[in-house]
Design an enzyme around this catalytic site. Sequence first.
Site, PDB file in Angstrom:
ATOM      1  N   ASP A  50      44.956  33.591  43.978  1.00 41.45           N
ATOM      2  CA  ASP A  50      46.056  32.679  43.641  1.00 41.45           C
ATOM      3  C   ASP A  50      47.233  33.435  43.051  1.00 41.45           C
ATOM      4  O   ASP A  50      48.302  32.860  42.823  1.00 41.45           O
ATOM      5  CB  ASP A  50      45.575  31.538  42.727  1.00 41.45           C
ATOM      6  CG  ASP A  50      44.979  32.023  41.420  1.00 41.45           C
ATOM      7  OD1 ASP A  50      44.972  33.242  41.181  1.00 41.45           O
ATOM      8  OD2 ASP A  50      44.520  31.172  40.638  1.00 41.45           O
ATOM      9  N   ASP A  89      40.309  32.389  46.776  1.00 43.49           N
ATOM     10  CA  ASP A  89      40.420  31.782  45.449  1.00 43.49           C
ATOM     11  C   ASP A  89      40.482  30.262  45.562  1.00 43.49           C
ATOM     12  O   ASP A  89      41.154  29.724  46.453  1.00 43.49           O
ATOM     13  CB  ASP A  89      41.727  32.258  44.786  1.00 43.49           C
ATOM     14  CG  ASP A  89      41.485  32.867  43.424  1.00 43.49           C
ATOM     15  OD1 ASP A  89      40.372  32.727  42.882  1.00 43.49           O
ATOM     16  OD2 ASP A  89      42.424  33.506  42.905  1.00 43.49           O
ATOM     17  N   GLU A 121      37.569  30.225  38.230  1.00 47.33           N
ATOM     18  CA  GLU A 121      37.701  30.723  36.862  1.00 47.33           C
ATOM     19  C   GLU A 121      36.879  29.873  35.900  1.00 47.33           C
ATOM     20  O   GLU A 121      36.796  28.653  36.065  1.00 47.33           O
ATOM     21  CB  GLU A 121      39.181  30.690  36.428  1.00 47.33           C
ATOM     22  CG  GLU A 121      40.049  31.630  37.234  1.00 47.33           C
ATOM     23  CD  GLU A 121      41.511  31.625  36.770  1.00 47.33           C
ATOM     24  OE1 GLU A 121      41.835  30.978  35.750  1.00 47.33           O
ATOM     25  OE2 GLU A 121      42.324  32.290  37.436  1.00 47.33           O
ATOM     26  N   GLU A 188      38.504  40.161  33.492  1.00 51.38           N
ATOM     27  CA  GLU A 188      39.927  40.530  33.444  1.00 51.38           C
ATOM     28  C   GLU A 188      40.391  40.703  31.996  1.00 51.38           C
ATOM     29  O   GLU A 188      40.191  39.802  31.154  1.00 51.38           O
ATOM     30  CB  GLU A 188      40.773  39.448  34.146  1.00 51.38           C
ATOM     31  CG  GLU A 188      42.259  39.764  34.118  1.00 51.38           C
ATOM     32  CD  GLU A 188      43.095  38.940  35.083  1.00 51.38           C
ATOM     33  OE1 GLU A 188      42.529  38.186  35.893  1.00 51.38           O
ATOM     34  OE2 GLU A 188      44.331  39.069  35.023  1.00 51.38           O
TER      35      GLU A 188
HETATM   36  O1  KIV Z   1      44.188  35.850  41.998  1.00 52.70           O
HETATM   37  C1  KIV Z   1      43.932  37.046  41.802  1.00 52.70           C
HETATM   38  O2  KIV Z   1      44.574  37.930  42.374  1.00 52.70           O
HETATM   39  C2  KIV Z   1      42.889  37.394  40.858  1.00 52.70           C
HETATM   40  C3  KIV Z   1      42.672  38.837  40.550  1.00 52.70           C
HETATM   41  C4  KIV Z   1      43.736  39.323  39.658  1.00 52.70           C
HETATM   42  C5  KIV Z   1      41.315  39.096  40.036  1.00 52.70           C
HETATM   43  O3  KIV Z   1      42.236  36.527  40.339  1.00 52.70           O
END
Ligand code: KIV
Length: 271
Positions: A50, A89, A121, A188
Site C-alpha cells: 500500500d 497488501d 497489519e 518495521e
Molecule cells: O506497503 C509496503 O510497502 C509495506 C512495506 C514497507 C513492508 O508494508
Amino acid sequence: MAWPAGRRITIKDLQAATDRGERWSMLTSYDALTAGIFEQAGVRALLVGDTSAEMVLGYPDTLPVTMDQLITMVQAVVRGTRTALVVADLPFGSYQSGPQAALANAVRHLKEGGAQAVKLEGGRRVVPQVETLTGAGIPVMGHLGLTPQSVNVLGGMRRVQGRGDAGEELLADATALERAGAFAVVLESVPADLGRRVSEALRVPTVGIGAGPHCDAQILVWQDMAGLTTGRLPRFVKQYADTSGGLLDAARRYAADVAAGRYPDQAHSYA
Ligand code: KIV
C-alpha cells in the site's frame, strides 16, 4: 536444496530457506517492468504494497489506495514475473471490520490479481482475520512494529516502535500471528535487539525493515533502495543507486536536445 527455477516460489520454499539458515530478500513492486528486473536479480518475493499510495499515486500516506487500484498493480507484477512469490497488501479499510471483509478482499487479490499471498497489519486484534484467511487456504504475512495504516494513532511515520514494555507486547503479537497461521511476519522500525528476540522466538520467517540484522529476510520499498526517493529518509534505508539523479540527467539532456534540434537526428528518423 536450491531455489526453484521453473516455477513460482511458494511459502514452503521461503520457510525451507529460513530453516536452512539462508537469508532472502523482498522488495516492493508495483509494475511489470521493475518486477521482472527484481526477480532476475534474485529477489525471492515481491510485495505490491500500500506504499504504492505514496510511491505511485502521490498521496502523503498509505491510507487512500483502494482494492481496485492495488489489484491492477498486482496483475501487472504477476504478468511481469515467472518465479517470484507475489504478496498483495490488504489496504486500509479492507479487513479491519472483520474476518468476512478480510476474506472477500483477500480472495479478490488471489482470484483477480493472481497474487499468491496477502499481507495485513496488526497483531492479536487481527488474529480472527488471519485464522479465517489461512483456514480458507490463503497465505498471510503479518506486519508489526510501525504499521503505517495507523499513522493517525501513532502520530507520525518516523517513530521506532517496541521500546521498553512495548517490546513484550510486540513479541506476544508476533507469537499470536504465528499461532494463527501467518507464514511470515514483517517487523518495521523496531530496535535490532527486539528484531533478534522475535526472530529467535518464531519458527516462521521474520522480514525486517528497520528491524536490524537478525531477521530471516529483509524488505525495502524499491524506490528507497534504488535512490529514486530523495530527501530525508529513515535511518534504515540504504540506497544502492542514484536513480533519481540518473533520470533527471537523462530527461534534462533529452529536453536540451529537443530544444537545440539535435533530437531526432537522421539516425533516429525513418527514410
Ligand atoms: O506497503 C509496503 O510497502 C509495506 C512495506 C514497507 C513492508 O508494508
